[in-house]
Design a protein around this motif. Structure first.
Motif, short mmCIF file in Angstrom:
data_model
loop_
_atom_site.label_atom_id
_atom_site.label_comp_id
_atom_site.label_asym_id
_atom_site.label_seq_id
_atom_site.Cartn_x
_atom_site.Cartn_y
_atom_site.Cartn_z
N UNK A 245 0.82 -1.21 0.00
CA UNK A 245 0.00 0.00 0.00
C UNK A 245 0.85 1.26 0.00
N UNK A 246 1.84 1.32 0.92
CA UNK A 246 2.59 2.56 1.10
C UNK A 246 3.73 2.74 0.11
N UNK A 247 4.40 1.65 -0.27
CA UNK A 247 5.56 1.76 -1.17
C UNK A 247 5.19 1.54 -2.64
N UNK A 248 4.29 0.60 -2.90
CA UNK A 248 3.95 0.28 -4.29
C UNK A 248 2.64 0.90 -4.72
N UNK A 249 2.00 1.67 -3.81
CA UNK A 249 0.78 2.42 -4.12
C UNK A 249 -0.35 1.54 -4.65
N UNK A 250 -0.47 0.35 -4.07
CA UNK A 250 -1.56 -0.55 -4.42
C UNK A 250 -2.73 -0.29 -3.47
N UNK A 251 -3.93 -0.29 -3.99
CA UNK A 251 -5.13 -0.06 -3.18
C UNK A 251 -5.19 -1.07 -2.03
N UNK A 252 -5.60 -0.62 -0.83
CA UNK A 252 -5.62 -1.49 0.34
C UNK A 252 -6.52 -2.71 0.13
N UNK A 253 -7.69 -2.52 -0.43
CA UNK A 253 -8.60 -3.63 -0.67
C UNK A 253 -7.99 -4.64 -1.63
N UNK A 254 -7.34 -4.14 -2.68
CA UNK A 254 -6.68 -5.02 -3.65
C UNK A 254 -5.55 -5.79 -3.00
N UNK A 255 -4.75 -5.10 -2.16
CA UNK A 255 -3.63 -5.75 -1.49
C UNK A 255 -4.11 -6.86 -0.57
N UNK A 256 -5.11 -6.58 0.26
CA UNK A 256 -5.61 -7.58 1.19
C UNK A 256 -6.27 -8.75 0.47
#
Length: 396
Positions: A245-256
C-alpha cells in the motif's frame, strides 16, 4: 486410544477415528493464530486512525511475540500441574479475554498491552497441542496428523484479510476482535468437554533434562531454521500489506484480497507436505522449502509492477511446507521426556525473532525508504538457512 498392530486397513481406520479431534484442535489453533495476525490487514486503517508510524506498527507484533516468548517458556511449568487438556482450555479462555481487551483499546500503548496479552494467552497452547496430538496418533502418521493441524495457520492467513475487509465495509476493526474473543471463549467450553485426550501432565522441567536438551546440536539448528521459517511467513505477512500500500501504491482492498488469494492454495499444499514428510523425510522437506522460499522472498523485494503479484502468490506455497516437517523433526529428534521442553524453548525464540524482531526491523527500514531492501536481505538469510538443514540429525 489403542493402535492395532494388524493390517494397514486397521491402522488407517484408527487414524481416521482421530480426525474429529484433530479438526477440533485445528479450530483452536486457527483462533490462536488468527488473533496474532488479524491486526496486519487492519494496520493501514489503524495507522490512519491512531496516527502511528510503520515502526510503531511493527512494534505491536514485537509485543505479541514477546508475550508469546515468555508464555511458551512457562508452558511446561503449567502443563506439568494442570494437564495438557486444561492448559489448552486455559489458553482459549485467556485468549478470549485478551481479544476483548484489544476491542476496547483507544491508543497505541493499550494496543501494545493487548498484543502482549495475546502472546501470553496463545503461547501455552502449542507445546500441549503437539504433545497431545503425537500421543494419540501412531508415529508413522505424524506427518499427516500435523499437516491437518497446520491447516489452521494457513487458513487463518487466508481468512484474516478477507474478514478484515468484510468487517471494515460494515463495522469497525473493534467488532473483529469482539467476535474473535467470543469464539475463543466458546472453544474453551468445547475442549473442556472433549473427553480424555490430553488429560495427562507433562514431566516437570529438570536441570538434567535441560542439560540433555541443550547438549543436542540439532536443537540449536532447529531454533535458527524455525526463526527463519517464521519470518518467511509471519514476518512477511505482517508487513506485506504496508509494503504494497505505502511503497507500491496498491489499493488497500486489492492488497488484502490478493494476499488472501495467495494463501488459498497453501491448504492443499500443506497436505502434500505432510505426505512428503512421511515419504521423503523431514530434513529434505525443510531444506527444499527454505531454499525456494528464500529465492521468492528476494524476488518480492526486487520486482515491481505485475510481477510482484506472481511472487506474493508463490512465496507462501513453499513457506508452509516447512512447518509439518519441523514439527515432525522435533518429535523425532527429541525423546518423549524432553519433547515438550524442546517445543517450549524452540518456538518462543523463533516467534520472537521471526514474528517480532523481523517485522520491527522491516518497519524501521520502511520508514527510512528501504522497505524492498528488507525483503531482499531476509530472503538471502533464508537461503543460507537452507544449508543448515544438512547438519540436522533426524534419525532419532
Amino acid at each position: 486410544m489403542t493402535f492395532l498392530s494388524g493390517n494397514s486397513n486397521e491402522i488407517d481406520h484408527d487414524f481416521r477415528s482421530c480426525i474429529p479431534f484433530l479438526t477440533l484442535m485445528a479450530g483452536i489453533f486457527f483462533i490462536n493464530f488468527f488473533s496474532r495476525i488479524i491486526l496486519a490487514p487492519l494496520m493501514p486503517s489503524l495507522e490512519r486512525d491512531l496516527n502511528f508510524s510503520h515502526l510503531e506498527a511493527g512494534s505491536l507484533f514485537l509485543c505479541a511475540s514477546a508475550g508469546y516468548f515468555f508464555s511458551l517458556l512457562s508452558a511446561g511449568f503449567i502443563s506439568s500441574r494442570i494437564t495438557h487438556k486444561h492448559t489448552i482450555c486455559l489458553s482459549c479462555m485467556a485468549l478470549g479475554i485478551a481479544n476483548l481487551w484489544i476491542s476496547l483499546s483507544g491508543s497505541l500503548n493499550t494496543l501494545r498491552v493487548g498484543m502482549f496479552m495475546i502472546g501470553l494467552a496463545s503461547g501455552i497452547y502449542l507445546p500441549s497441542a503437539i504433545t497431545t496430538l503425537t500421543s494419540i496418533v501412531r508415529t508413522r502418521h505424524w506427518g499427516k496428523a500435523l499437516s491437518i493441524h497446520e491447516l489452521a495457520p494457513n487458513l487463518a492467513l487466508i481468512a484474516a484479510p478477507l474478514i478484515a475487509e468484510a468487517f471494515l465495509a460494515w463495522m469497525t476493526w473493534r467488532s473483529v476482535m469482539i467476535a474473535t474473543g467470543l469464539i475463543s471463549l466458546c472453544l474453551a467450553a468445547v475442549i473442556s468437554k472433549s473427553g480424555k485426550k490430553g488429560n495427562f501432565k507433562s514431566q516437570k522441567m529438570s536441570l538434567s533434562s535441560l542439560r540433555e536438551l541443550l547438549s543436542i546440536p540439532s536443537f540449536w539448528i532447529i531454533i535458527v531454521l524455525h526463526s527463519l521459517a517464521v519470518s518467511s511467513v509471519l514476518g512477511i505477512y505482517t508487513m506485506l500489506p504496508l509494503y504494497l500500500v505505502s511503497d507500491l501504491n496498491i489499493d488497500q482492498n486489492t492488497a488484502n484480497t490478493w494476499i488472501a488469494f495467495s494463501r488459498i492454495f497453501t491448504l492443499p499444499v500443506v497436505f502434500i507436505a505432510g505426505w512428503a514428510v512421511d515419504r521423503f523425510g523431514s530434513k529434505q522437506i525443510m531444506g527444499t522449502s527454505l531454499l525456494i522460499t528464500g529465492i521468492f522472498t528476494v524476488l518480492i523485494g526486487a520486482v515491481s509492477g505485475k510481477w510482484i503479484f506472481v511472487f506474493v502468490f508463490l512465496q507462501p506455497l513453499s513457506a508452509v511446507c516447512f512447518f509439518p516437517a519441523v514439527m515432525t523433526a522435533l518429535s523425532r529428534i527429541f525423546s518423549e521426556k524432553i519433547r515438550n521442553m524442546a517445543v517450549s524453548l524452540t518456538v518462543p525464540v523463533a516467534y520472537l525473532a521471526g514474528a517480532g524482531a523481523i517485522p520491527t526491523g522491516m518497519g524501521a527500514m520502511g520508514d527510512l525508504g528501504y522497505f524492498s531492501v528488507g525483503f531482499i536481505i531476509l530472503g538471502g538469510l533464508i537461503v543460507v538457512g537452507a544449508l543448515l538443514t544438512t547438519f540436522l540429525n533426524t534419525s532419532g
